[in-house]
Motif scaffolding. Structure first.
Motif: not given
Length: 231
Positions: A189-211
């Motif tokens: 459940g650790v978190s890292v910063p991310v950038k998401v680019v894309g159209g419909f269905g993409c979590p473009t508002s997300s700035t972190t990801s957990t894995f």
């Protein structure tokens, strides 16, 4: 996880997280992390000079927003004797009296991945100088680092998205190290910063990801021995 002592208590790996990693996905800095207020103690990693391999135990999951990607295959390995990646440093550099031992790690590969979105196929590409370090303790801790842009997840099909971990600078995550047969390196459940680019269905508002990911660590130089972290 070529573990190199030139990292002492502060820098851990100019290579990143592993087993690395994103908005949805990333495996893994640049600074050894210890619990707040904890003093770094002595760390020794053995067998000195041996190469090791990290093989995914179970599944790796990466989540960004409502999107989850699951991979069932991940490996970090370096051809024995060809470079310092995935190698425990030779004595006496495999011991650090003041903190962690760490060094460069071959970028883990990820395959056999599926997405929670129907009709979407994910692929993961890793690159750059990853790293890992370990700190003896109760429990022993580990830090995994991914370099800037070192983990990229793309989806195709009904949603075309690109998720880049550590988009502007290297990032590190902290997990646990457990001695055993084999030893295990785990991040939950650790978190890292991310950038998401894309159209419909993409979590473009997300700035972190957990894995969540765990690796079995085995000795490649001598498979009869175990990679061990002690004080």
């Amino acid at each position: 996880m070529s573990l190199n002592r030139t990292l002492r208590g502060r820098a851990l790996l100019t290579a990143g997280a592993g087993l690395a990693t994103a908005a949805a996905l990333t495996v893994a800095g640049t600074a050894t992390a210890l619990p707040t207020g904890a003093a770094a103690g002595s760390t020794t990693v053995t067998p000195a000079g041996h190469y090791f391999k990290a093989t995914l135990s179970g599944k790796a999951t990466f989540k960004a927003g409502s999107v989850t990607v699951t991979c069932s295959v991940s490996v970090s390995a370096s051809p024995t004797g060809t470079d310092g990646k995935n190698q425990i440093p030779a004595a006496p550099n495999n011991t650090n009296a003041d903190g962690p031992v760490g060094g460069p790690l071959s970028a883990p590969t990820y395959s056999s991945c599926t997405a929670s979105l129907p009709g979407v196929t994910p692929t993961v590409t890793t690159s750059g100088d990853w790293g890992v370090s370990v700190q003896n303790g109760s429990p022993s801790t580990a830090s995994l680092t991914i370099p800037t842009g070192g983990f990229v997840l793309k989806t195709s099909g009904l949603a075309s998205c690109t998720v880049t971990a550590a988009p502007t600078s290297s990032a590190s995550v902290t997990g646990t190290w457990t001695n055993g047969t084999p030893a295990k390196l785990a991040f939950s459940g650790v978190s890292v910063p991310v950038k998401v680019v894309g159209g419909f269905g993409c979590p473009t508002s997300s700035t972190t990801s957990t894995f969540t990911v765990a690796y079995d660590i085995t000795d490649v130089t001598d498979p009869t021995q175990q990679i061990t972290v002690t004080g």
